[in-house]
Design an enzyme around this catalytic site. Structure first.
Site, mmCIF file in Angstrom:
data_model
loop_
_atom_site.group_PDB
_atom_site.id
_atom_site.type_symbol
_atom_site.label_atom_id
_atom_site.label_comp_id
_atom_site.label_asym_id
_atom_site.label_seq_id
_atom_site.Cartn_x
_atom_site.Cartn_y
_atom_site.Cartn_z
ATOM 1 N N ARG A 137 -43.250 -11.300 -9.070
ATOM 2 C CA ARG A 137 -44.196 -12.402 -9.446
ATOM 3 C C ARG A 137 -43.727 -13.742 -9.459
ATOM 4 N NH1 ARG A 137 -47.308 -11.702 -14.758
ATOM 5 N NH2 ARG A 137 -45.270 -11.379 -15.601
ATOM 6 N N ASP A 162 -36.100 -9.326 -19.043
ATOM 7 C CA ASP A 162 -37.499 -9.128 -19.420
ATOM 8 C C ASP A 162 -37.474 -8.880 -21.065
ATOM 9 O OD1 ASP A 162 -36.346 -6.709 -19.200
ATOM 10 O OD2 ASP A 162 -38.244 -5.943 -18.092
ATOM 11 N N SER A 169 -34.452 -8.560 -14.383
ATOM 12 C CA SER A 169 -34.553 -7.425 -15.480
ATOM 13 C C SER A 169 -33.421 -6.176 -14.976
ATOM 14 C CB SER A 169 -35.882 -6.765 -15.578
ATOM 15 O OG SER A 169 -37.000 -7.562 -15.818
#
Length: 910
Positions: free
Chosen positions: A532, A650, A596
């Site tokens: 994203r 994350d 992450s």
């Protein structure tokens, strides 16, 4: 045809008119069907059962035969004019064959109207005699007890008699457990060793007998001396029994339908007269309208009145017509053999000293037809109600099912079966019903119930053995918590950090949001199969808010497992598309990069990849600074420039997002595809970073906990199979037991093992079950949903190519529950170690703290969050932990970290 009487002409039409109320139209039968359905619903409800006439008694028979039953079983059958003892041998030879030997014993009047002790002693004596005659007295055999009277069962092998029927009047038995009474009587015989495993009603026995021959059989029907029906009901509808899983056979005890007056408009003067002369006036009114015990007497009462009115036998009333029960069902059956003309009718009436004319014979035959036809009609209406309920339970437009039938009326009456079938099919045209006559009676059914119970008990033992390693005691969880705590310390200490499995990576995030952050920030989020790019606008002050705009891009497998250069070029391509889309390609915005994967950071904007997880395998990345790789890819593209302020995990982003809302949030937890925790640690405890003042967020990377073998004692063979088949065998062992990426695969391995043991899917491992990754974790969440009926579980399994029975679905649901519960408990044990450490860091007796949480497993699984929270409460009783769901930790969180870093940098500069 015209009948002549002293009073003139009497035709068949006149008989019809005389018995008009006994001739029931389809509209009336549909109404009876609706009334019976309403009574069924009342009987199933906890609050309404006490006032229901149809008692809907749970039988605790939860499974039908599946063909894998085998062994030697005994059965005793008490409920009629004779008592029967049987030996049933069931063979698992692929042909579903069985062998039955039995012996009948009389039930003397002094026994069926004596004391309970005498009755059960007699049953035990007969059984001993039978066993001796078959040389079975030295064998330990399971026994099924057919007890054909209304009982309230609390277990399969426990039931209290509600009331005697069928002329039985034994003292001291009503309200007591009949199985216990039988066991006591059997214990007096030291020569035999019999284990009473099941007690069933004759109706249930009939269903089970037929169910052995036809797997579609899920309804049992008795139409004989008495009448009753049973069927397999969904557990979720049975309020009287705990649990929602699977099905259970319900013994309707429909004979009492109408005892509250619900059928008064259909009962004739003859029904009322018959009832008043019975042993139990006002009770079993439906049974009195349809069972063979009463139909002969009903015919007698009609003929008596017709004769008194001069319509039959020249008005001469014989002694036979005045004698109760003189006309029996066998007479009615014989008189309705139309193929034999009137000869049977004439012979029977002559034997009764009635000396009929031909016209009398025709009229009497027609009376018999109307009475028995009404019986078949009423029976069909009630049966149609059951079939409709079954169809609606299964949520199908068309039901295919089998009704197992037994009883003298059905077996001996020449027209009854044909009439019953025809009316049922007319009332429920959307049900394809097969009627299967029980060949061995209800007695074999008791043995089949016992065989099924025996099979289920053996299966239960095997299933429990498979799932036992997933049941973690409180002591085991405390041990996990203590080991996690020790590993946290190893990761923080300079001399042990290199060999620690929990890496305790410093993030260089040294503060949480204070509300003064503002500006526009870009955020990148890489942590799974999607990537994203976000634009985040943060506003401070009284109108404090966070606005986000984002776009999602896929990362193809060939890029995930290609070269590092290809991966970062793809990421930059996605950024370019987003900047173009938002119209901000020229702006040099501060950027936070949510990455992450385990990274060792030297500062907030430098992160060296320790190792890939979650299926990524891009080459030339491990040991490299991912921020540098991103900058180089931006330079290669040469279209725009960005100020990369922070590389974040994350988990840290989750903590920061919740910290923006709640200043007490100092822990972040991810429970989704992966599993990880971060928390704010005192600088003085972080030996691998210079300085003792303040705090820094530590990314624990706890997924590697146990990679040194410290939790091998709780790893199962299934965990090892999943690990060996993974991309990073031997690594991230704790994550492989707790994260969504692996739970479905653990379940699949267990299902394969259970299928190999013949406990699932008929022992057949389908091609789809052999496919790795087919059982996604989202299916666990769906299957374990409390709102999901087993029918829907079966549909999910069918989508996966797994053709399951109801019993299979229950087992699959149990397996999913065991695997996800253990995951939540292990996650809770790890988190308890963190909150306890926080409490000790602060030096307080009682800690209040908030944990920010994200991840699909925590958010979407119906029980994971509850079990995790319960485990933390249990293992860290001095910590009051609030769990706060994060809204987009990896996007919004990255922007907030960037904003905090900018704020702290500006303060440092000043």
């Amino acid at each position: 045809m015209i009948l002549v009487s002293p009073h003139g002409v009497f035709s068949l039409m006149s008989v019809d008119r005389y018995l008009y109320h006994m001739r029931l139209s389809d509209d009336v039968l549909l109404d009876v069907m609706a009334r019976f359905r309403a009574e069924m619903a009342k009987g199933l409800g906890r609050d309404t059962n006490s006032t229901a006439t149809v008692k809907m008694l749970p039988s605790f028979v939860r499974s039908l035969p599946d063909g894998s039953e085998k062994g030697d079983f005994l059965a005793v059958d008490l409920g009629g004019s004779q008592f029967r003892a049987l030996e049933v041998k069931v063979f698992n030879d692929g042909k579903q064959s069985s062998q039955l030997e039995s012996k009948f014993y009389p039930t003397p009047k002094e026994v069926i109207q004596g004391s309970g002790t005498e009755l059960f002693s007699y049953v035990a004596d007969c059984l001993l005699d039978f066993m001796e005659s078959k040389n079975l007295q030295h064998k330990k055999l399971p026994l099924g007890f057919t007890f054909s009277f209304p009982c309230k069962q609390t277990k399969l092998e426990e039931g209290a008699l509600l009331a005697w029927t069928k002329h039985f009047k034994v003292r001291g038995v009503q309200g007591t457990d009949v199985v216990s009474s039988l066991r006591k009587a059997l214990q007096k015989h030291k020569d035999i060793d019999v284990d009473v495993l099941a007690m069933v009603n004759d109706t249930v026995g009939t269903m089970m007998t037929c169910g052995y021959d036809d797997p579609h059989c899920e309804v049992g029907l008795i139409i004989g001396t008495g009448t009753n029906a049973c069927y397999m009901e969904e557990m979720r509808h049975i309020d009287l029994v705990e649990g929602d899983e699977g099905r259970m056979c319900i013994n309707t005890e429909w004979g009492a339908f109408g005892d509250d007056g619900a059928l008064d408009d259909l009962r004739t003067e003859f029904d009322r007269e018959l009832d008043l002369g019975s042993l139990n006036p006002g009770k079993q009114l439906f049974e009195k309208m349809i069972s063979s015990l009463y139909l002969g007497e009903l015919v007698r009462l009609i003929l008596l009145k017709m004769t008194k009115e001069g319509l039959l036998f020249n008005g001469k009333v014989s002694t036979a017509l005045l004698t109760k029960d003189k006309i029996e069902m066998k007479h009615v059956c014989a008189m309705e053999k139309y193929k034999e003309g009137l000869s049977n009718t004439k012979e029977i009436l002559t034997e009764l000293n009635l000396f009929p004319s031909e016209e009398d014979c025709i009229a009497v035959q027609h009376v018999c037809t109307i009475v028995s036809f009404r019986s078949a009609n009423l029976c069909a209406a009630a049966l149609a109600a059951i079939l409709t309920r079954l169809r609606e339970n299964k949520k199908v437009l068309r039901l295919r099912t089998t009704v197992g039938i037994d009883g003298g009326l059905y077996k001996t009456h020449p027209q009854y079966p044909k009439r019953l079938h025809k009316v049922v099919r007319r009332l429920v045209p959307n049900c394809d019903v097969r009627f299967l006559l029980s060949q061995s009676g209800s007695s074999k059914g008791a043995a089949m119930v016992t065989a099924v119970a025996y099979r289920l008990a053996a299966q239960r033992k095997q299933i429990d053995a498979v799932l036992a390693p997933f049941l973690l005691s409180l002591d085991t969880l405390r041990e996990v918590k203590n080991k996690m705590r020790a590993e946290l310390e190893y990761g923080l200490k300079r001399e042990t950090q290199a060999s620690a499995t929990v890496k305790m990576l410093p993030t260089y995030v040294c503060g949480t949001p204070d509300g003064t952050e503002s500006g526009k920030f870009l955020a990148l989020d890489l942590g799974g199969t999607n990537f994203r790019v976000l634009l985040v606008k943060i506003r401070s002050g009284r109108r404090r808010s966070v606005q986000m705009y984002n776009k999602i891009f896929a990362i193809p497998l060939e890029i995930m497992q290609g070269t590092g250069e290809e991966l970062f070029d793809h990421i930059v391509q996605c950024i370019a598309d987003f900047l173009e889309y938002m119209g901000i390609k020229g702006a040099r915005l501060p950027l936070g990069f949510t990455f992450s994967f385990p990274c060792r950071q030297a500062s907030i904007d430098k992160g060296t990849l320790v190792g890939w997880t979650k299926g990524f395998k891009a080459t030339d990345c491990e040991g490299e600074d991912v921020v540098d790789m991103l900058r180089e890819a931006i330079r290669r593209r040469n279209e725009f420039d960005l100020d990369i302020v922070a590389v974040v995990n994350d988990t840290v982003g989750t903590m920061m997002t919740c910290g923006y809302e709640d200043p007490n949030c100092e822990i972040g937890l991810i429970a989704g595809t992966g599993s990880n925790v971060c928390y704010m640690e005192d600088m003085k405890n972080i030996e691998i970073v210079e300085g003792n003042e303040g705090k820094m967020c530590i990314n624990t990377e706890w997924g590697g906990f146990g990679d040194n073998g410290c939790i091998d004692n709780i790893r199962t063979k299934y965990d090892k199979q999943v690990d060996e088949g993974s991309l990073n065998a031997g690594k991230q062992r704790y994550e492989k037991m707790t994260s969504g990426m692996y739970l479905g695969e653990i379940v699949r391995q267990i299902l394969i093992d259970l299928t190999k043991q013949g406990l699932l899917f008929r022992g057949q491992i389908s091609e789809s079950l052999r496919k790795r990754g087919i059982f996604e974790t989202k299916f666990l969440s769906q299957i374990e949903s409390d709102r999901l009926a087993l029918l829907q579980v079966r549909r999910i399994l069918q989508q996966l190519g797994l053709d399951s029975t109801c019993e299979d679905s229950i087992i699959v649901k149990e397996v999913c529950g065991a695997v996800s519960r253990r995951a939540a408990q292990l996650c809770g044990a790890g988190l308890a170690a963190i909150v306890e450490k926080k409490r000790e860091n602060r030096g307080v007796e009682h800690l209040q703290i908030t944990v920010g949480v994200d991840g699909t497993l925590y958010k979407l699984h119906p029980h994971f969050s509850r079990v995790l929270q319960e485990t933390v409460r249990e293992l860290a009783p001095q910590c009051d932990v609030t769990f706060m769901l994060s809204e987009d930790g990896s996007g919004k969180g990255a922007a907030l970290i960037t904003a905090v870093a900018k704020r702290l940098h500006n303060i440092g500069r000043k």
